[in-house]
Design a protein around this motif. Structure first.
Motif, PDB file in Angstrom:
ATOM      1  N   THR A 189       0.833  -1.192   0.000  1.00 48.95           N
ATOM      2  CA  THR A 189       0.000   0.000   0.000  1.00 48.95           C
ATOM      3  C   THR A 189       0.874   1.250   0.000  1.00 48.95           C
ATOM      4  OG1 THR A 189      -0.139  -0.092   2.428  1.00 48.95           O
ATOM      5  CG2 THR A 189      -1.939  -1.104   1.190  1.00 48.95           C
ATOM      6  N   ASN A 190       0.355   2.305  -0.591  1.00 49.89           N
ATOM      7  CA  ASN A 190       1.004   3.616  -0.610  1.00 49.89           C
ATOM      8  C   ASN A 190       2.373   3.615  -1.276  1.00 49.89           C
ATOM      9  OD1 ASN A 190      -1.153   4.850   0.937  1.00 49.89           O
ATOM     10  ND2 ASN A 190      -0.302   3.798   2.722  1.00 49.89           N
ATOM     11  N   LEU A 191       2.457   2.914  -2.401  1.00 48.23           N
ATOM     12  CA  LEU A 191       3.667   2.970  -3.216  1.00 48.23           C
ATOM     13  C   LEU A 191       3.508   4.142  -4.175  1.00 48.23           C
ATOM     14  CD1 LEU A 191       6.338   1.854  -4.356  1.00 48.23           C
ATOM     15  CD2 LEU A 191       4.969   0.367  -5.823  1.00 48.23           C
ATOM     16  N   GLY A 192       4.310   5.207  -4.001  1.00 44.20           N
ATOM     17  CA  GLY A 192       4.122   6.346  -4.882  1.00 44.20           C
ATOM     18  C   GLY A 192       5.030   7.511  -4.569  1.00 44.20           C
ATOM     19  N   PHE A 193       4.548   8.695  -4.915  1.00 43.91           N
ATOM     20  CA  PHE A 193       5.338   9.918  -4.851  1.00 43.91           C
ATOM     21  C   PHE A 193       4.646  10.928  -3.949  1.00 43.91           C
ATOM     22  CE2 PHE A 193       5.432  14.304  -6.467  1.00 43.91           C
ATOM     23  CZ  PHE A 193       6.777  14.604  -6.282  1.00 43.91           C
ATOM     24  N   ALA A 194       5.426  11.561  -3.052  1.00 45.81           N
ATOM     25  CA  ALA A 194       4.929  12.641  -2.204  1.00 45.81           C
ATOM     26  C   ALA A 194       5.689  13.918  -2.543  1.00 45.81           C
ATOM     27  CB  ALA A 194       5.115  12.291  -0.730  1.00 45.81           C
ATOM     28  N   SER A 195       4.975  15.023  -2.664  1.00 46.79           N
ATOM     29  CA  SER A 195       5.609  16.289  -3.004  1.00 46.79           C
ATOM     30  C   SER A 195       6.417  16.826  -1.819  1.00 46.79           C
ATOM     31  CB  SER A 195       4.547  17.313  -3.409  1.00 46.79           C
ATOM     32  OG  SER A 195       3.714  17.633  -2.306  1.00 46.79           O
ATOM     33  N   LYS A 196       7.266  17.813  -2.086  1.00 44.85           N
ATOM     34  CA  LYS A 196       8.047  18.443  -1.024  1.00 44.85           C
ATOM     35  C   LYS A 196       7.128  19.244  -0.112  1.00 44.85           C
ATOM     36  CE  LYS A 196      12.467  18.841  -3.446  1.00 44.85           C
ATOM     37  NZ  LYS A 196      13.528  19.777  -3.914  1.00 44.85           N
ATOM     38  N   TYR A 197       7.543  19.360   1.139  1.00 40.35           N
ATOM     39  CA  TYR A 197       6.782  20.140   2.114  1.00 40.35           C
ATOM     40  C   TYR A 197       7.742  21.132   2.749  1.00 40.35           C
ATOM     41  CZ  TYR A 197       3.656  21.319   5.948  1.00 40.35           C
ATOM     42  OH  TYR A 197       2.849  22.004   6.824  1.00 40.35           O
ATOM     43  N   GLU A 198       7.518  22.420   2.488  1.00 36.51           N
ATOM     44  CA  GLU A 198       8.427  23.471   2.947  1.00 36.51           C
ATOM     45  C   GLU A 198       9.855  23.176   2.491  1.00 36.51           C
ATOM     46  OE1 GLU A 198       7.965  23.827   7.173  1.00 36.51           O
ATOM     47  OE2 GLU A 198       6.400  25.337   6.949  1.00 36.51           O
ATOM     48  N   SER A 199      10.008  22.810   1.226  1.00 37.45           N
ATOM     49  CA  SER A 199      11.298  22.513   0.582  1.00 37.45           C
ATOM     50  C   SER A 199      11.947  21.220   1.058  1.00 37.45           C
ATOM     51  CB  SER A 199      12.298  23.669   0.767  1.00 37.45           C
ATOM     52  OG  SER A 199      12.832  23.691   2.081  1.00 37.45           O
ATOM     53  N   GLU A 200      11.299  20.498   1.992  1.00 31.23           N
ATOM     54  CA  GLU A 200      11.839  19.224   2.481  1.00 31.23           C
ATOM     55  C   GLU A 200      11.271  18.065   1.678  1.00 31.23           C
ATOM     56  OE1 GLU A 200      14.153  18.705   4.773  1.00 31.23           O
ATOM     57  OE2 GLU A 200      14.384  20.860   5.109  1.00 31.23           O
ATOM     58  N   LYS A 201      12.129  17.130   1.302  1.00 27.03           N
ATOM     59  CA  LYS A 201      11.688  15.955   0.552  1.00 27.03           C
ATOM     60  C   LYS A 201      10.882  15.038   1.458  1.00 27.03           C
ATOM     61  CE  LYS A 201      13.496  12.618  -2.790  1.00 27.03           C
ATOM     62  NZ  LYS A 201      14.724  12.073  -3.418  1.00 27.03           N
ATOM     63  N   GLU A 202       9.777  14.539   0.963  1.00 27.17           N
ATOM     64  CA  GLU A 202       8.891  13.689   1.754  1.00 27.17           C
ATOM     65  C   GLU A 202       8.808  12.293   1.138  1.00 27.17           C
ATOM     66  OE1 GLU A 202       7.616  14.458   4.547  1.00 27.17           O
ATOM     67  OE2 GLU A 202       7.378  16.634   4.652  1.00 27.17           O
ATOM     68  N   ALA A 203       8.464  11.305   1.959  1.00 24.72           N
ATOM     69  CA  ALA A 203       8.309   9.926   1.498  1.00 24.72           C
ATOM     70  C   ALA A 203       6.910   9.431   1.817  1.00 24.72           C
ATOM     71  CB  ALA A 203       9.341   9.013   2.167  1.00 24.72           C
ATOM     72  N   ALA A 204       6.321   8.693   0.879  1.00 28.88           N
ATOM     73  CA  ALA A 204       4.999   8.105   1.095  1.00 28.88           C
ATOM     74  C   ALA A 204       5.090   7.004   2.143  1.00 28.88           C
ATOM     75  CB  ALA A 204       4.473   7.535  -0.219  1.00 28.88           C
ATOM     76  N   PRO A 205       3.998   6.728   2.884  1.00 28.82           N
ATOM     77  CA  PRO A 205       4.010   5.683   3.920  1.00 28.82           C
ATOM     78  C   PRO A 205       3.885   4.275   3.330  1.00 28.82           C
ATOM     79  CG  PRO A 205       1.862   6.700   3.831  1.00 28.82           C
ATOM     80  CD  PRO A 205       2.722   7.485   2.872  1.00 28.82           C
ATOM     81  N   LEU A 206       4.849   3.910   2.485  1.00 26.14           N
ATOM     82  CA  LEU A 206       4.861   2.603   1.842  1.00 26.14           C
ATOM     83  C   LEU A 206       4.831   1.486   2.885  1.00 26.14           C
ATOM     84  CD1 LEU A 206       5.367   0.636  -0.545  1.00 26.14           C
ATOM     85  CD2 LEU A 206       7.817   1.116  -0.245  1.00 26.14           C
ATOM     86  N   ALA A 207       3.982   0.487   2.677  1.00 27.26           N
ATOM     87  CA  ALA A 207       3.878  -0.634   3.620  1.00 27.26           C
ATOM     88  C   ALA A 207       3.647  -1.937   2.871  1.00 27.26           C
ATOM     89  CB  ALA A 207       2.744  -0.394   4.615  1.00 27.26           C
ATOM     90  N   LEU A 208       4.169  -3.019   3.435  1.00 25.58           N
ATOM     91  CA  LEU A 208       3.972  -4.367   2.905  1.00 25.58           C
ATOM     92  C   LEU A 208       3.328  -5.241   3.966  1.00 25.58           C
ATOM     93  CD1 LEU A 208       7.470  -4.971   1.258  1.00 25.58           C
ATOM     94  CD2 LEU A 208       5.406  -4.121   0.164  1.00 25.58           C
TER      95      LEU A 208
END
Length: 304
Positions: A189-208
């Motif tokens: 679940t949640n395999l994908g792309f998250a946009s930056k937040y206040e110039s910080e790189k973000e990661a999606a909550p990928l789970a298996l």
């Protein structure tokens, strides 16, 4: 045999999945609400039962829930948080059978916080602010007694004060019913792309998640479901989820679960489910020992 091989490959491949955002520090993902339970049934089982979805309301976190939509169903779920939780979390779901073999699934989540106390860089109080997040999911899956597959796509957005982030992700999974007593399943679940937040790189909550469910019939009226799953999110250690459900004539269900989480709190959850003709009702309670309280989960659905 071909279906067995596909199911086995999916399970093994899911457990071995790795990627750029797979080994993160604790709390290193954004929009964590996409990894929390929404369905009362799943919450009562402590998240176990990926191989044995029982309600269409589970579709927002387990795409394989589309396999149980034998009739069109619409419903609403709400999480009532204990101390330290959000102010409002509501989810709507819809399952629509297509022909004899397939199902369309839709889900919308909304999470809101009000009057959050602001702090500046020196730790001094500032004005209060609000935060909210929502997601929209659409999926398609099979509906079979033996082998099932499902996939869904999600768009989510989160706003904190005046900053907004976006996420695009996919969920997918497969399950195989070996016989009347045993079923295997796995998904990501949640395999994908998250946009930056206040110039910080973000990661999606990928789970298996991968698991096995055993079915034990008792006389002609009762059925016991016992599930053991392995679960891991990109920023957590591996977890073991254990859940059990006792079902009477598909009308009344009693559920209990326990999660072994090395990096967070453990507690016993529980709940029940009732079906009145075309109306489906589910309730669950999940303790949160660290906050000296817990969350209540309520869902009402209508089949038509």
């Amino acid at each position: 045999m071909f279906k067995k091989l596909i199911s086995f490959a999916l399970t093994v491949g899911s457990l071995a999945f790795a990627g750029e955002y797979w080994h993160l520090d604790p709390g290193g993902v954004t929009m964590k609400f996409l990894a929390m339970q929404v369905s009362p049934r799943a919450a009562a089982l402590s998240g176990a039962g990926v191989a044995d979805p029982g309600r269409v309301s589970e579709v927002s976190r387990n795409p394989l829930a589309m396999s149980v939509a034998n009739e069109a169903e619409f419903g609403l779920s709400q999480v009532i948080f204990g101390e330290g939780g959000a102010d409002n979390f509501v989810s709507a779901y819809y399952g629509l059978p297509i022909g004899e073999k397939y199902t369309l699934g839709l889900a919308v989540d909304f999470l809101g916080y009000d009057d959050i106390e602001g702090r500046d860089e020196d730790g001094l109080k500032t004005s209060k602010y609000g935060s909210y997040a929502w997601s929209l999911l659409a999926g398609f899956g099979s509906r079979s007694k033996i082998f099932n597959w499902a996939a869904s796509a999600r768009f989510a957005t989160q706003t904190i004060d005046d900053e907004t982030g976006f996420l695009f992700s996919v969920d997918a999974g497969g399950s195989f019913r070996v016989n009347e007593y045993l079923s295997f399943g796995a998904n990501f679940t949640n395999l994908g792309f998250a946009s930056k937040y206040e110039s910080e790189k973000e990661a999606a909550p990928l789970a298996l998640q991968a698991g096995v469910t055993g079915f034990i019939p008792i006389l002609d009226r009762w059925m016991v479901h016992l599930s053991v799953d392995a679960y891991r999110r990109a920023d957590t250690k591996a977890q073991v989820l254990i859940g059990g459900e006792v079902v009477y004539f598909d009308m009344l269900s009693f559920r209990m679960g326990y999660a072994i989480r090395p990096d967070t709190e453990d507690a016993v959850s529980g709940g029940l489910g009732v079906t009145f003709g075309m109306v489906v009702f589910d309730y669950a309670y999940s303790p949160r020992p660290a906050f000296e309280g817990g969350n209540h989960y309520i869902a009402v659905g209508v089949k038509f």
